[in-house]
Design an enzyme around this catalytic site. Structure first.
Site, PDB file in Angstrom:
ATOM      1  N   LYS A 175       0.845  -1.204   0.000  1.00 18.46           N
ATOM      2  CA  LYS A 175       0.000   0.000   0.000  1.00 18.46           C
ATOM      3  C   LYS A 175       0.877   1.250   0.000  1.00 18.46           C
ATOM      4  CE  LYS A 175      -4.037  -2.163   2.057  1.00 18.46           C
ATOM      5  NZ  LYS A 175      -5.197  -2.017   1.198  1.00 18.46           N
ATOM      6  N   ASP A 228      -6.436 -13.624  10.630  1.00 20.31           N
ATOM      7  CA  ASP A 228      -6.708 -13.049   9.307  1.00 20.31           C
ATOM      8  C   ASP A 228      -6.027 -11.692   9.131  1.00 20.31           C
ATOM      9  OD1 ASP A 228      -8.162 -13.064   6.764  1.00 20.31           O
ATOM     10  OD2 ASP A 228      -9.381 -11.451   7.609  1.00 20.31           O
ATOM     11  N   HIS A 233      -1.039  -8.530   8.530  1.00 15.24           N
ATOM     12  CA  HIS A 233      -1.108  -7.122   8.127  1.00 15.24           C
ATOM     13  C   HIS A 233      -0.771  -6.159   9.268  1.00 15.24           C
ATOM     14  CE1 HIS A 233      -2.869  -8.743   4.611  1.00 15.24           C
ATOM     15  NE2 HIS A 233      -4.122  -8.757   4.995  1.00 15.24           N
TER      16      HIS A 233
HETATM   17  C1  BG6 Z   1      -7.314  -9.800   3.616  1.00 18.07           C
HETATM   18  C2  BG6 Z   1      -8.202 -10.438   4.623  1.00 18.07           C
HETATM   19  O1  BG6 Z   1      -5.994 -10.238   3.768  1.00 18.07           O
HETATM   20  O2  BG6 Z   1      -7.353  -8.395   3.756  1.00 18.07           O
HETATM   21  C3  BG6 Z   1      -9.630  -9.925   4.480  1.00 18.07           C
HETATM   22  O3  BG6 Z   1      -8.191 -11.849   4.470  1.00 18.07           O
HETATM   23  C4  BG6 Z   1      -9.652  -8.423   4.501  1.00 18.07           C
HETATM   24  O4  BG6 Z   1     -10.474 -10.456   5.498  1.00 18.07           O
HETATM   25  C5  BG6 Z   1      -8.636  -7.836   3.542  1.00 18.07           C
HETATM   26  O5  BG6 Z   1     -10.951  -8.001   4.153  1.00 18.07           O
HETATM   27  C6  BG6 Z   1      -8.526  -6.337   3.687  1.00 18.07           C
HETATM   28  O6  BG6 Z   1      -7.732  -5.812   2.670  1.00 18.07           O
HETATM   29  P1  BG6 Z   1      -7.917  -4.335   2.159  1.00 18.07           P
HETATM   30  O7  BG6 Z   1      -6.800  -4.114   1.205  1.00 18.07           O
HETATM   31  O8  BG6 Z   1      -9.271  -4.237   1.541  1.00 18.07           O
HETATM   32  O9  BG6 Z   1      -7.824  -3.469   3.386  1.00 18.07           O
END
Ligand code: BG6
Length: 482
Positions: A175, A228, A233
Site C-alpha cells: 500500500k 486473518d 497485516h
Molecule cells: C485480507 C483479509 O488479507 O485483507 C480480508 O483476508 C480483509 O479479510 C482484507 O478483508 C482487507 O484488505 P484491504 O486491502 O481491503 O484493506
C-alpha cells in the site's frame, strides 16, 4: 519500465482474490505498458471451463473495475485457463508442457488457495521441474494457522523452492502509505529524532472494515480476526512504524529490522490476555444504511466462537519503545472502512499559556492508508484574529489525490511486478512469519482455554465497549478525527 516476459500461474484462479484483485492489478500494469505482450497469465482451478469461459469471467470483473473495452480485449489475449486438481494427476502433464513452451520466461506460481493445498501443489511443480530457472512461488497469507502448521508448510515448500524463490505476500506492504512511512521516517530529519519513547506517548493502528464475512465464512470461521489480520497485516504495519532504520532498502536489511521488532513483542498469554486483549463478534445491525445479519446467521450451523473483531494493547520490549503502548484494533462490520496509523506524541513538558487560552493538545501524526490516502500532522497554533492568544489544534494535510491527482495503484500491482523482478523487500521472510506466529499462538491459546465467547457488538458499531475501555483505562482515546 516493462518487466521481463513472464508466465504467471494463479492457483485459485477463479477465487475472489484472483478475480477481484490479481487480474485487475495485472490489467492496470498491462495498460501502463509494463507487461510484455508475450507474457501469459494462466488461471488454474478445479472448475471445468476453458480459456474463453475464464476470459468471460475476467472480462466482467475488469468492466466492473473501470477497464476499457479495447484494452480489455488486448489484455485477455494473455489470459488462459487450465482445470487442475492439486490432488489428482489429470491435466498436469499438459500443464507442464504448456509452461515448458517458454523456458526463458520468468515463471511465477501464485498460490491463492487454502494453505492446505500449498504442499501438494509445490510437490507437483517440483516433480515436473517447473521450480528450475527463473521460477518463483508466491504464498498468500495466512501461512498456516499456527507456528507448527506454518513450519510444516514452509518446510515442504522449501524442499521445492529455496527461500530466494519464495515470496510470502502481505498486500498491506504494497500500500502506498505504508511505503510512504519509509519515506517519511527515513527521508526527513524531522521525525526520527522524536521517534522513540522519550517523545511518543503511544501508537494506534486501526484497520476497520464495513464488510461482513459473507461468502468467505468457510475460510473465515477457521481463522478469525487475529489470524486473518493481526498476525500478518497489522504486525507488519507495526514493524514499519517501530523498526530501527535499516542500513539500506536491500531486502534483508529491511527484513532483519522487522524481525527484531517481532522478536521484541512482549508476550501475551493466559496471565495477561484478559487485560490486554478484547474479542468481539458482530450481531445483526446496519452497514452503510442497510440492515445486515449477524455473523452467526451467516454460518451454516449458526454456532461459532470465532472473533470478527479484536483490539489489543501491545508493547515492544526494547530501548526505543519501552513503555509505549501500541493499540491495535480491527474488525468486520464496523461503521466505516478506514485503515490508519496514528502516532501520538507526548504533551509538552510545561505550559506557558493561561488556562483561558484553551487546552494544549498532543501532536499527532495520522497516516491514512485507505480510503483516500493522506498524511496529517496535527499541531497547535494560535487561533487567528484579534481575540488574544487562544490555542487551536489544526492539521497540516497532505492528501495524495489532491496533491498528485492520480489514483494510487492497488497494492497488488506493485507487489506482482516485484515478484517478476525478483525483489523481495516487501515480502515476508520465513523467520518473520515464524516470529509473528510465535507471538500470536499464546494469545490464541489463552482465548481457547478461557472458554469465553467473544463479546457481541452490533454491526455498524466500533466493536464491544470493552475495546473502548482497553484504551480509556490508560487515559487515552481512539483517534476520531478524520
Ligand atoms: C485480507 C483479509 O488479507 O485483507 C480480508 O483476508 C480483509 O479479510 C482484507 O478483508 C482487507 O484488505 P484491504 O486491502 O481491503 O484493506
Amino acid at each position: 519500465q516493462p518487466v521481463d516476459a513472464f508466465d504467471l500461474v494463479i492457483f485459485g484462479g477463479t477465487g475472489d482474490l484472483a478475480v477481484r484483485k490479481l487480474l485487475p492489478a495485472l490489467y492496470h500494469r498491462y495498460v501502463d505498458g509494463q507487461i510484455p505482450d508475450v507474457s501469459r497469465i494462466v488461471g488454474i482451478a478445479r472448475e471445468a471451463t476453458d480459456d474463453e469461459g475464464y476470459r468471460a469471467t475476467i472480462r466482467k470483473a475488469l468492466q466492473n473495475n473501470g477497464g476499457q473495452p479495447g484494452k480489455i480485449d488486448d489484455f485477455l489475449r494473455l489470459v488462459h485457463y487450465r482445470s487442475l486438481d492439486a490432488r489428482k494427476d489429470d491435466g498436469w502433464d499438459a500443464f507442464a508442457a504448456l509452461i515448458g513452451e517458454q523456458p526463458d520466461h520468468v515463471r511465477v506460481f501464485y498460490l491463492s488457495t487454502s494453505p492446505e493445498l500449498f504442499v501438494d501443489i509445490c510437490k507437483r511443480l517440483g516433480g515436473y521441474g517447473l521450480n528450475k530457472g527463473k521460477a518463483r512461488v508466491v504464498l498468500e497469507k495466512p501461512i498456516g494457522r499456527d507456528l507448527a502448521s506454518a513450519n510444516q508448510i514452509n518446510d515442504a515448500v522449501g524442499q521445492v523452492f529455496d527461500e530466494s524463490q519464495t515470496f510470502r505476500i502481505d498486500h498491506y506492504l504494497g500500500k502506498e502509505t505504508v511505503q510512504n512511512l519509509l519515506a517519511l521516517r527515513f527521508g526527513n530529519v524531522l521525525f526520527e529524532p522524536l521517534w522513540n519513547a522519550s517523545h511518543i506517548d503511544h501508537v494506534q493502528i486501526t484497520v476497520a472494515e464495513t464488510l461482513g464475512v459473507g461468502q468467505r465464512a468457510g475460510y473465515y470461521d477457521h481463522a478469525g480476526a487475529l489470524r486473518d489480520m493481526v498476525q500478518n497485516h497489522m504486525l507488519q504495519l507495526l514493524c514499519m512504524v517501530a523498526m530501527e532504520p535499516p542500513s539500506s532498502l536491500a531486502p534483508d536489511a529491511v527484513r532483519d529490522e522487522k524481525l527484531k521488532v517481532l522478536r521484541s513483542l512482549q508476550p501475551i498469554d493466559e496471565s495477561n490476555a484478559a487485560q490486554l486483549t478484547v474479542r468481539g463478534q458482530y450481531r445483526a445491525g446496519a452497514a452503510e444504511g442497510q440492515a445486515v445479519p449477524g455473523y452467526l446467521d451467516e454460518l451454516k450451523d449458526h454456532k461459532s466462537n470465532t472473533e470478527t473483531f479484536t483490539a489489543l494493547k501491545v508493547e515492544i520490549a526494547n530501548w526505543r519503545w519501552a513503555g509505549v503502548p501500541f493499540y491495535l484494533r480491527t474488525g468486520k462490520r464496523l461503521p466505516e472502512r478506514v485503515s490508519e496509523i496514528v502516532v501520538v506524541f507526548k504533551q509538552v513538558p510545561h505550559s506557558i499559556f493561561a488556562a483561558s487560552a484553551g487546552q494544549l493538545a498532543q501532536n499527532r501524526l495520522v497516516l491514512r492508508l485507505q480510503p483516500g490516502e493522506n498524511i496529517k500532522l496535527w499541531v497547535t497554533i494560535k487561533d487567528p484574529g484579534p481575540g488574544g492568544l487562544r490555542l487551536r489544534h489544526v492539521s497540516l494535510d497532505m492528501s495524495f489525490a489532491e496533491a498528485f491527482g492520480v489514483q494510487q495503484p492497488d497494492a497488488y500491482e506493485r507487489l506482482l511486478l516485484d515478484v517478476v523482478r525478483g525483489n523481495p523487500t516487501l515480502f515476508m521472510r520465513r523467520d518473520e512469519v515464524e516470529a509473528a506466529w510465535q507471538w500470536a499462538d499464546p494469545i490464541l491459546g489463552a482465548w481457547a482455554n478461557s472458554g469465553e465467547a467473544p463479546r457481541p457488538y452490533g454491526a455498524g458499531t466500533w466493536g464491544p465497549t470493552a475495546a473502548v475501555a482497553l484504551i480509556e483505562r490508560d487515559g487515552r482515546t481512539w483517534n476520531e478525527d478524520s
